[in-house]
Scaffold this motif. Structure first.
Motif, short mmCIF file in Angstrom:
data_model
loop_
_atom_site.label_atom_id
_atom_site.label_comp_id
_atom_site.label_asym_id
_atom_site.label_seq_id
_atom_site.Cartn_x
_atom_site.Cartn_y
_atom_site.Cartn_z
N VAL A 1 36.26 39.69 46.61
CA VAL A 1 37.00 39.14 45.46
C VAL A 1 37.30 37.67 45.70
O VAL A 1 37.18 36.84 44.79
N ARG A 55 36.14 34.63 43.22
CA ARG A 55 37.15 33.73 42.64
C ARG A 55 36.97 32.30 43.11
O ARG A 55 37.41 31.35 42.44
N HIS A 90 31.95 46.07 44.65
CA HIS A 90 33.35 45.94 44.24
C HIS A 90 33.40 45.83 42.71
O HIS A 90 32.66 45.05 42.11
N HIS A 91 34.28 46.61 42.06
CA HIS A 91 34.28 46.69 40.60
C HIS A 91 34.53 45.34 39.94
O HIS A 91 33.89 45.00 38.92
N GLU A 92 35.46 44.54 40.48
CA GLU A 92 35.74 43.23 39.88
C GLU A 92 34.53 42.30 40.03
O GLU A 92 34.19 41.55 39.10
N CYS A 93 33.91 42.34 41.18
CA CYS A 93 32.73 41.50 41.42
C CYS A 93 31.56 41.95 40.56
O CYS A 93 30.77 41.12 40.07
N SER A 111 31.67 43.24 37.59
CA SER A 111 31.89 42.70 36.24
C SER A 111 31.57 41.21 36.19
O SER A 111 30.95 40.73 35.25
#
Length: 640
Positions: free
Chosen positions: A517, A521, A554-557, A559
């Motif tokens: 993450v 970011r 990783h789910h956020e990555c 997306s």
């Protein structure tokens, strides 16, 4: 001749072994077999890449290493077969018999893990194009194997090495090396000795798991026992012509201490490992004293216990025992014996040009008031640390690391560059990694990564990668402000080498979930998307895919990768990329499309079916699996 395909076949066979296959095996054999099978299964990608190297790696060094790997895998297969064998008929075995069986299998398990770790350690990177991802798997397996060896207690390295050497001779010399060996009558004299029977049993067990013939077992036993007699029974008579048969080669390789046969060496002067008169005695954290070369080899094999007491070593510092060395020298003078000299050719000797004082003087110059002296000392230490493990150990023992960390803040860029590169070279030796972190190097290394010269920034990134090979350091480095941001900046605007070093460091850091993450970011996807289209720099696409394959879990990555419009680039690689790139692109696309109908529909609209169908037929095994799974998902979507 052993081939990479043969190694791959053995890996597949061992990896297929499951708990059901070992249901009848007693503990701890069953657990040992399962753990070994899991570790071997992690080598599937390695043997695949070795096989892909094909003719390009068909030189003597590559062929010799493949033979060594196959030997290790064959021993592993034999060990797993012990767990799969039908149980012996029930017998009234007592607890002592069960203990003996457990000890026997423990020794064999130890040898199998030692041999496999040794083979992986000898991997000739210059012969095979091993990817960073696979190298990470190899490093992980090696670390796990070392831990397994440590769990089983002290290693019988002498027996292991002798069996290993005999196997290598058989491979090199062919069937003639299996000729019967006449066992000396000397063995018959001491055959009832408890130590000798124990040694013979160890040779028998290790030889069996290695597939050696009985004649070779006898040969190994006789050579080892002869060696023990030469060292351990100084009062026994020797042939009259022993001293006259020395050659220059023998003198230079061993530098044996000459002593009259009638003199018995005091036990306190003997190394507990080699049983020889100590030349360079050192003290470990338990207070025991050993010959430096032998205890260092013990540590380098991954052991973290004291060989004599079996206590855990609290640290790996080796402190010179000057008092004992002085007593040994005095005893030699009194007995008229040639005093032992430190071997300059010994692979584990920590002397640099035979002069330890020179290293200590260099380290002192790192704190000199003169900038030129500091710069010169840092440059020389940088060079020394690059040359050998022995130098890295000695420099660390001489407190070079804290002094170099201070120089990272130097306003002189060349001094700063020498300091960060010296720390990089020192970190190659695993035990130094911890010392570098403890010395507070992380923050100043990141500062160099931000503001140093391009070469200093490149080497700072490489140092971060090296330090992050220890899992705890991944967390520490990732949570340090500016660390990942500076690596992303180097990945985006650095030199060709700088980008490669940054990519390697980021990949390793991103194995830890929280760092994935942080990297996204910090803007890592911008340079990664550029790299996917960069055919000018060798390896850029491969590096980008390797990092994306880690991030996408990783789910956020996941997306963020979709929003960065990575899917069209990945589909292009399915059509025209190299085999490994197609494989990784398919794997990333599958991860993006799992439980995501929008992404799945996107790859359908972009015409992914045709290249996926082709990949499912002609790709690597992993690529076929990923492509087939994606096609199944697309088929279900069309039905709906």
């Amino acid at each position: 001749m052993a081939t990479a395909e043969e190694a791959a076949e053995i890996v597949r066979e061992i990896a297929a072994v499951g708990a059901a296959d070992l249901a009848a095996a007693p503990e701890p054999l069953r657990a040992d077999c399962l753990r070994l099978a899991r570790k071997v299964s992690l080598l599937s990608h390695l043997v695949a890449e070795v096989a892909e190297a094909g003719e390009g790696a068909a030189d003597a060094l590559a062929a010799a290493w493949v033979r060594e790997l196959v030997r290790a895998l064959e021993a592993a297969r034999r060990f797993v077969a012990l767990g799969r064998a039908p149980p012996a008929p029930a017998a009234a075995a007592g607890a002592s018999d069960q203990d003996a069986t457990c000890n026997n299998t423990a020794l064999q398990f130890q040898y199998v893990t030692w041999q496999l770790e040794a083979a992986l350690a000898n991997l000739p990177h210059s012969c095979f194009q091993i990817s960073d991802e696979v190298q990470e798997e190899v490093d992980l397996v090696r670390a796990q194997l070392r831990r397994e060896m440590e769990k089983k207690g002290a290693l019988d390295v002498t027996v292991f090495t002798k069996v290993h050497d005999i196997l290598a001779q058989i491979d090199d010399a062919g069937p003639q090396s299996q000729q019967p060996h006449q066992q000396p009558e000397q063995l018959q004299v001491e055959k009832n000795s408890e130590d000798y029977l124990e040694l013979q049993n160890a040779v028998l067990l290790v030889s069996e798991i290695s597939g050696l013939s009985k004649s070779n077992m006898m040969k190994i036993t006789s050579e080892l026992i002869e060696g023990l007699e030469n060292v351990g029974t100084p009062d026994s008579p020797k042939p009259a012509n022993v001293d006259s048969q020395s050659s220059d080669e023998t003198k230079s390789s061993s530098e044996e201490v000459k002593k009259p046969d009638s003199v018995t060496i005091p036990e306190d002067f003997r190394c507990p490992i080699s049983l020889e008169l100590m030349r360079d005695p050192v003290i470990v954290s338990t207070g025991q004293t050993y010959e430096r070369a032998f205890i260092q080899r013990w540590i380098d094999c991954g052991n973290r216990t004291c060989p004599k007491t079996q206590q855990k070593l609290q640290n790996l510092t080796l402190t010179p025992n000057y008092v004992l060395r002085s007593l040994i020298m005095q005893w030699c003078e009194e007995k008229g014996i040639e005093p032992p000299s430190r071997s300059k050719s010994d692979g584990s000797s920590h002397e640099v040009g035979g002069n330890r004082l020179a290293i200590e003087a260099l380290v002192r110059n790192l704190s000199s008031s003169s900038l030129d002296e500091r710069k010169s000392a840092a440059a020389e230490i940088r060079s020394l640390a690059k040359k050998s493990t022995d130098n890295r150990i000695l420099l660390a023992e001489s407190s070079a690391i804290p002094a170099l960390v201070k120089l990272l803040s130097s306003k002189d860029q060349k001094t700063q560059e020498h300091a960060v590169t010296a720390l990089l070279n020192l970190s190659i030796y695993d035990q130094n990694k911890e010392l570098i972190v403890v010395a507070g190097a992380i923050v100043p290394i990141i500062q160099v990564l931000r503001t140093g010269s391009m070469e200093a920034r490149e080497n700072a990134a490489a140092a971060i990668f090296s330090l992050s090979l220890i899992d705890d350091n991944k967390i520490m480095i990732g949570s340090t402000p500016g660390a990942i941001e500076s690596l992303v900046e180097l990945l985006q605007s650095g030199s060709s080498r700088g980008k490669k070093d940054a990519a390697t460091a980021l990949f390793n850091l991103c194995i830890y979930q929280a760092n994935k993450v942080r990297a996204v970011r910090a803007g890592i996807l911008v340079p990664l998307m550029r790299m996917l289209q960069d055919s000018s720099r060798s390896g850029a696409i491969d590096e980008a895919l390797t990092i994306l394959s880690v991030l996408v879990s990783h789910h956020e990555c996941k997306s963020a990768i979709s929003k960065a419009h990575a899917i069209p680039f990945l589909i292009d690689l399915l059509r025209s990329g190299q085999a490994r790139n197609k494989e990784n692109a398919a794997a990333i696309l599958l991860a993006l499309c799992k439980k995501d109908a929008e992404n799945l529909a996107c790859i359908g609209r972009l015409g992914a079916q045709i290249p996926l169908t082709e990949l499912a037929k002609t790709g690597t095994d992993r690529a076929k699996r990923k492509a087939t799974s994606l096609l199944e998902h697309l088929s279900k979507l069309q039905v709906l």
